[in-house]
Design an enzyme around this catalytic site. Structure first.
Site, PDB file in Angstrom:
ATOM      1  N   SER A 127       4.474  74.507  30.349  1.00 37.43           N
ATOM      2  CA  SER A 127       4.769  73.413  29.281  1.00 37.43           C
ATOM      3  C   SER A 127       3.245  72.595  29.397  1.00 37.43           C
ATOM      4  O   SER A 127       2.707  72.657  30.321  1.00 37.43           O
ATOM      5  CB  SER A 127       5.691  72.423  29.808  1.00 37.43           C
ATOM      6  OG  SER A 127       5.815  71.197  29.015  1.00 37.43           O
ATOM      7  N   TYR A 141       9.953  67.870  36.273  1.00 34.34           N
ATOM      8  CA  TYR A 141       9.913  68.939  35.123  1.00 34.34           C
ATOM      9  C   TYR A 141       8.365  69.274  35.130  1.00 34.34           C
ATOM     10  O   TYR A 141       8.126  70.541  35.182  1.00 34.34           O
ATOM     11  CB  TYR A 141      10.156  68.407  33.868  1.00 34.34           C
ATOM     12  CG  TYR A 141      10.150  69.253  32.675  1.00 34.34           C
ATOM     13  CD1 TYR A 141      10.875  70.520  32.251  1.00 34.34           C
ATOM     14  CD2 TYR A 141       9.068  69.017  31.737  1.00 34.34           C
ATOM     15  CE1 TYR A 141      10.687  71.198  31.333  1.00 34.34           C
ATOM     16  CE2 TYR A 141       8.695  70.250  30.778  1.00 34.34           C
ATOM     17  CZ  TYR A 141       9.353  71.283  30.469  1.00 34.34           C
ATOM     18  OH  TYR A 141       9.489  72.099  29.469  1.00 34.34           O
TER      19      TYR A 141
HETATM   20  N1  LIG Z   1      11.097  72.973  23.452  1.00 37.43           N
HETATM   21  C1  LIG Z   1      10.346  72.241  23.856  1.00 37.43           C
HETATM   22  O1  LIG Z   1       9.590  71.236  23.290  1.00 37.43           O
HETATM   23  C2  LIG Z   1       9.356  72.897  25.082  1.00 37.43           C
HETATM   24  C3  LIG Z   1       8.228  72.375  25.378  1.00 37.43           C
HETATM   25  C4  LIG Z   1       7.621  72.765  26.501  1.00 37.43           C
HETATM   26  C5  LIG Z   1       7.850  73.790  27.245  1.00 37.43           C
HETATM   27  N2  LIG Z   1       9.070  74.558  26.992  1.00 37.43           N
HETATM   28  C6  LIG Z   1       9.725  75.274  27.706  1.00 37.43           C
HETATM   29  O2  LIG Z   1      10.088  76.561  27.132  1.00 37.43           O
HETATM   30  C7  LIG Z   1      11.251  77.090  27.501  1.00 37.43           C
HETATM   31  C8  LIG Z   1      12.149  77.503  26.688  1.00 37.43           C
HETATM   32  O3  LIG Z   1      12.624  76.174  26.133  1.00 37.43           O
HETATM   33  P1  LIG Z   1      13.508  76.012  24.670  1.00 37.43           P
HETATM   34  O4  LIG Z   1      13.371  74.736  24.342  1.00 37.43           O
HETATM   35  O5  LIG Z   1      13.633  77.184  24.062  1.00 37.43           O
HETATM   36  O6  LIG Z   1      15.066  75.783  25.857  1.00 37.43           O
HETATM   37  P2  LIG Z   1      16.588  75.781  25.185  1.00 37.43           P
HETATM   38  O7  LIG Z   1      16.675  75.870  23.648  1.00 37.43           O
HETATM   39  O8  LIG Z   1      17.098  74.668  26.213  1.00 37.43           O
HETATM   40  O9  LIG Z   1      17.095  77.020  25.933  1.00 37.43           O
HETATM   41  C9  LIG Z   1      16.942  77.223  27.253  1.00 37.43           C
HETATM   42  C10 LIG Z   1      17.299  78.710  27.787  1.00 37.43           C
HETATM   43  O10 LIG Z   1      17.246  78.841  28.997  1.00 37.43           O
HETATM   44  C11 LIG Z   1      18.517  79.153  29.722  1.00 37.43           C
HETATM   45  N3  LIG Z   1      18.908  78.160  30.806  1.00 37.43           N
HETATM   46  C12 LIG Z   1      19.094  76.774  30.874  1.00 37.43           C
HETATM   47  N4  LIG Z   1      19.664  76.442  32.160  1.00 37.43           N
HETATM   48  C13 LIG Z   1      19.612  77.686  32.817  1.00 37.43           C
HETATM   49  C14 LIG Z   1      19.968  78.063  34.226  1.00 37.43           C
HETATM   50  N5  LIG Z   1      20.453  77.115  34.969  1.00 37.43           N
HETATM   51  N6  LIG Z   1      20.215  79.196  34.623  1.00 37.43           N
HETATM   52  C15 LIG Z   1      19.656  80.288  33.630  1.00 37.43           C
HETATM   53  N7  LIG Z   1      19.038  80.057  32.434  1.00 37.43           N
HETATM   54  C16 LIG Z   1      19.194  78.668  31.947  1.00 37.43           C
HETATM   55  C17 LIG Z   1      19.465  78.934  28.582  1.00 37.43           C
HETATM   56  O11 LIG Z   1      20.616  79.555  28.583  1.00 37.43           O
HETATM   57  P3  LIG Z   1      22.085  79.129  28.094  1.00 37.43           P
HETATM   58  O12 LIG Z   1      22.241  79.023  26.394  1.00 37.43           O
HETATM   59  O13 LIG Z   1      23.028  79.933  28.853  1.00 37.43           O
HETATM   60  O14 LIG Z   1      22.192  77.539  28.705  1.00 37.43           O
HETATM   61  C18 LIG Z   1      18.642  79.043  27.416  1.00 37.43           C
HETATM   62  O15 LIG Z   1      18.406  80.642  27.004  1.00 37.43           O
HETATM   63  C19 LIG Z   1      11.381  76.464  28.696  1.00 37.43           C
HETATM   64  O16 LIG Z   1      10.993  77.112  29.995  1.00 37.43           O
HETATM   65  C20 LIG Z   1      10.941  75.027  28.465  1.00 37.43           C
HETATM   66  O17 LIG Z   1      10.726  74.387  29.607  1.00 37.43           O
HETATM   67  C21 LIG Z   1       9.934  74.124  25.823  1.00 37.43           C
END
Ligand SMILES: NC(=O)c1ccc[n+]([C@@H]2O[C@H](COP(=O)([O-])OP(=O)(O)OC[C@H]3O[C@@H](n4cnc5c(N)ncnc54)[C@H](OP(=O)(O)O)[C@@H]3O)[C@@H](O)[C@H]2O)c1
Length: 235
Positions: A127, A141
């Site tokens: 991130s 985080y």
């Molecule tokens: N979106 C942003 O703005 C952003 C910015 C910077 C970095 N990121 C990073 O990008 C990655 C994906 O983000 P996203 O926004 O796509 O997230 P998201 O839509 O919230 O999806 C999160 C994913 O991680 C899984 N997950 C959550 N908690 C978990 C746990 N306790 N054990 C195993 N799996 C778990 C979820 O599975 P379930 O569906 O089963 O809950 C889902 O598949 C993350 O690492 C996040 O930190 C995101």
């Protein structure tokens, strides 16, 4: 056309992970989520035994041979410092476990496997917060994502001679459920004024960067960290 690779991607149920899965659709993918719907392997990363079990289940489904590990699953939950000691510590530990320790455990198993089979790639979805920090409610985080970067560079330096490559992507705000919640909690559209590109990234943009690192990036780029944040944080 290049060969199909065997790839384990975590967190494919939604958001960026679902787009990564789509971007890599011509390869043999094992996906994952907490509950394991649509053929994904179920594993809750707050339980380290389930993380290890995910690796071996993916190995089984992919014929004992994984070429690429993509650590994408992550959580973004508030842990305000004003809450009690026990609650704050529990919040810290859970985020570190799910975002960093689980990725480290999978990376370790991947490196051991890649050594045996002559190489492989790891792509870590970190991130912008790794470099810029995050809100006062998200110390954990930012720390977990900074830890991912340190781990990525250590793996890149430690195992390049064995053809084991490691990369990281640092998305800024990305339009998924998680980002919408975050934007709302921080004043919505006002945040966009901080992004020179004038918009948050799409999940497809992050996924394309991950795909390129996983498949096409030249080996000499190992250890690289690519920002995908509309120039909201340049370094
Ligand atoms: N979106 C942003 O703005 C952003 C910015 C910077 C970095 N990121 C990073 O990008 C990655 C994906 O983000 P996203 O926004 O796509 O997230 P998201 O839509 O919230 O999806 C999160 C994913 O991680 C899984 N997950 C959550 N908690 C978990 C746990 N306790 N054990 C195993 N799996 C778990 C979820 O599975 P379930 O569906 O089963 O809950 C889902 O598949 C993350 O690492 C996040 O930190 C995101």
């Amino acid at each position: 056309m290049a060969e199909s690779l065997n790839i384990l991607v975590t967190g494919t149920s939604r958001g960026i992970g679902a787009s990564i899965r789509a971007a890599l659709a011509r390869h043999n993918i094992v996906g994952h989520s907490t509950r394991g719907r649509d053929g994904e392997v179920a594993a809750d990363f707050s339980d380290i035994a389930q993380v290890t079990a995910l690796w071996w289940e993916a190995m089984g489904r992919l014929g004992g041979h994984i070429d690429v590990l993509i650590n994408n699953a992550g959580m973004f939950e508030e842990t305000p410092i004003e809450q009690g000691d026990d609650g704050w510590l529990a919040g810290w530990e859970k985020t570190m476990q799910v975002n960093l320790t689980a990725s480290a455990a999978l990376s370790r198993l991947a490196v051991l496997h890649f050594r045996e089979k002559g190489g492989g790639r790891i792509v870590n979805v970190a991130s912008r917060a790794a470099y810029r920090g995050d809100s006062p409610r998200h110390w954990h985080y930012a720390a977990s994502k900074a830890g991912m970067i340190g781990m990525t560079k250590t793996i890149a330096r430690g195992y390049a001679a064995e053809n084991i490559l490691a990369f990281a992507v640092c998305p800024g705000f990305t339009m998924t459920g998680m980002a919408e919640d975050y934007l709302d909690s921080r004043g919505g559209a006002k945040l966009l004024a901080d992004i020179p590109l004038g918009r948050v990234a799409s999940a497809e943009e992050v996924a394309e960067t991950v795909r390129w690192l996983a498949i096409d990036a030249p080996p000499s780029a190992t250890g690289a960290v690519i920002d995908v944040n509309g120039a909201s944080f340049v370094r």
